[in-house]
Design an enzyme around this catalytic site. Sequence first.
Site, short mmCIF file in Angstrom:
data_model
loop_
_atom_site.label_atom_id
_atom_site.label_comp_id
_atom_site.label_asym_id
_atom_site.label_seq_id
_atom_site.Cartn_x
_atom_site.Cartn_y
_atom_site.Cartn_z
N LYS A 107 0.81 -1.21 0.00
CA LYS A 107 0.00 0.00 0.00
C LYS A 107 0.84 1.26 0.00
O LYS A 107 0.45 2.27 -0.59
CB LYS A 107 -0.96 -0.01 1.20
CG LYS A 107 -2.07 -1.04 1.03
CD LYS A 107 -3.28 -0.74 1.89
CE LYS A 107 -4.42 -1.65 1.47
NZ LYS A 107 -5.65 -1.44 2.22
N LYS A 125 -4.37 -8.85 -6.10
CA LYS A 125 -5.60 -9.08 -5.36
C LYS A 125 -6.72 -8.12 -5.81
O LYS A 125 -6.46 -6.96 -6.06
CB LYS A 125 -5.34 -8.85 -3.86
CG LYS A 125 -6.49 -9.19 -2.95
CD LYS A 125 -6.13 -8.88 -1.50
CE LYS A 125 -6.40 -7.45 -1.10
NZ LYS A 125 -7.81 -7.07 -1.03
N LYS A 162 -10.89 -3.00 -3.02
CA LYS A 162 -11.75 -1.82 -3.09
C LYS A 162 -10.95 -0.62 -3.55
O LYS A 162 -11.47 0.25 -4.23
CB LYS A 162 -12.29 -1.51 -1.69
CG LYS A 162 -13.48 -2.32 -1.30
CD LYS A 162 -14.08 -1.78 -0.02
CE LYS A 162 -13.91 -2.78 1.10
NZ LYS A 162 -12.73 -2.58 1.92
P1 ATP Z 1 -8.69 -2.12 0.62
O1 ATP Z 1 -8.19 -2.17 -0.80
O2 ATP Z 1 -9.18 -0.75 1.03
O3 ATP Z 1 -7.70 -2.72 1.60
P2 ATP Z 1 -10.06 -4.61 0.49
O4 ATP Z 1 -10.76 -4.91 -0.77
O5 ATP Z 1 -8.74 -5.25 0.71
O6 ATP Z 1 -9.99 -3.03 0.65
P3 ATP Z 1 -10.77 -4.93 3.26
O7 ATP Z 1 -11.82 -4.10 3.89
O8 ATP Z 1 -9.33 -4.56 3.51
O9 ATP Z 1 -11.05 -4.99 1.69
O10 ATP Z 1 -10.96 -6.45 3.71
C1 ATP Z 1 -12.20 -6.96 4.21
C2 ATP Z 1 -12.16 -8.48 4.21
O11 ATP Z 1 -12.21 -8.97 2.87
C3 ATP Z 1 -10.90 -9.06 4.84
O12 ATP Z 1 -11.26 -10.23 5.57
C4 ATP Z 1 -10.06 -9.45 3.66
O13 ATP Z 1 -9.16 -10.51 3.94
C5 ATP Z 1 -11.12 -9.88 2.66
N1 ATP Z 1 -10.67 -9.68 1.27
C6 ATP Z 1 -10.29 -8.50 0.72
N2 ATP Z 1 -9.95 -8.68 -0.57
C7 ATP Z 1 -10.13 -10.02 -0.83
C8 ATP Z 1 -9.94 -10.81 -1.98
N3 ATP Z 1 -9.53 -10.28 -3.13
N4 ATP Z 1 -10.22 -12.14 -1.90
C9 ATP Z 1 -10.65 -12.69 -0.74
N5 ATP Z 1 -10.84 -11.99 0.40
C10 ATP Z 1 -10.58 -10.66 0.36
MG MG Z 2 -7.57 -4.72 2.41
#
Ligand code: ATP
Ligand code: MG
Length: 332
Positions: free
Chosen positions: A113, A196, A199
């Site tokens: 990040k 990955k 969001k």
């Molecule tokens: P950001 O990019 O802001 O970090 P994010 O998409 O990673 O957002 P988070 O809010 O950080 O989402 O994570 C929420 C939950 O979703 C966590 O348990 C994380 O492990 C899971 N998660 C996030 N992205 C994935 C993915 N691509 N596949 C499976 N699980 C995910």
């Molecule tokens: Mg995340």
Amino acid sequence: MSKPRVFSGVQPTGNLHLGNYLGAIRNWVKLQHDHECIYCVVDLHAITVWQDPADLTRAIREVAASLIAAGIDPTTSILFNQSKVSAHAETAWIFNCVARMGWLNRMTQFKEKAGKDRENASVGLFAYPNLMAADILAYKATHVPVGEDQKQHLELARDIAQKFNHDFGVEHFPAPDPLILGEATRVMSLRDGTKKMSKSDPSDQSRINLTDSPDDIEQKIRRAKTDPLPLPETVEEVAARPEAANLMTIYAALADESLADVVAAFAGKQFSDFKRALTERAVSVLSPITGEMRRLVADPGYVDGVLRQGGERAAAIAAPILAETKRIVGFL
Ligand code: ATP
Ligand code: MG
């Protein structure tokens, strides 16, 4: 016997996507039956990178609405936003003084990040895993359902619990276990099978949002990156082809099938056929959630009430634990 306590959180950094749903939220829903569940919209984590205040407020409500729409029952589970319960921030400060710089320097999420401009990253982004440990341990939660990307942070939370107990000669905090469940524990970007789905990815084409219409979903899957070969014929072959692996894993998770079943069903077929079948699955799973979410977002009074009540219930659990933590540290 009391039920085991579960804690997990999701950031209001945007709308929920398919990775959040398959990797985390769907498991949260299932755990509600035989666990005491505390689910949190982690707004303190969100501001580790810049958030426009009005967008943040909206995202907190929308993420909460998505969780309810996806099946989190706020009358049994506790659902709230993190900033309502000060025990998270208070415990996190103590953990800032327990965790070591060397431990945090190894965290891959910070490296990803912060990117090349590490000097300009917020201190909060670096200390994020300490706050995450505090989120869990402020409730002495023992089970933490997360996607695969959070495994390293969970290990750190265990190290912090152990070091706290060791430093003060107590058995205060339990070592929490990650629950990484299902076929799709790490959903990848639709544009790049090695990254990955997130969001915070600037490209909306990289992910399927829980707010996307069936047309959006169809278009994103049709444009999703693939390789030029027909679909793989063995599970071993899948492993060497990241984009095929991602789409087939998503299909398996949506259909509640194993990857081996999906490989057997589509071996040697063209991606165009497979993508049509995948679109159908995705739309049938996500459309009801999207519809219900729209209904809830139109009723912010209801969502705010859920978060307020959830915050009160969470604070009542955290208060005696925080009081004991402070007593152990020696605060008067
Ligand atoms: P950001 O990019 O802001 O970090 P994010 O998409 O990673 O957002 P988070 O809010 O950080 O989402 O994570 C929420 C939950 O979703 C966590 O348990 C994380 O492990 C899971 N998660 C996030 N992205 C994935 C993915 N691509 N596949 C499976 N699980 C995910
Ligand atoms: Mg995340």
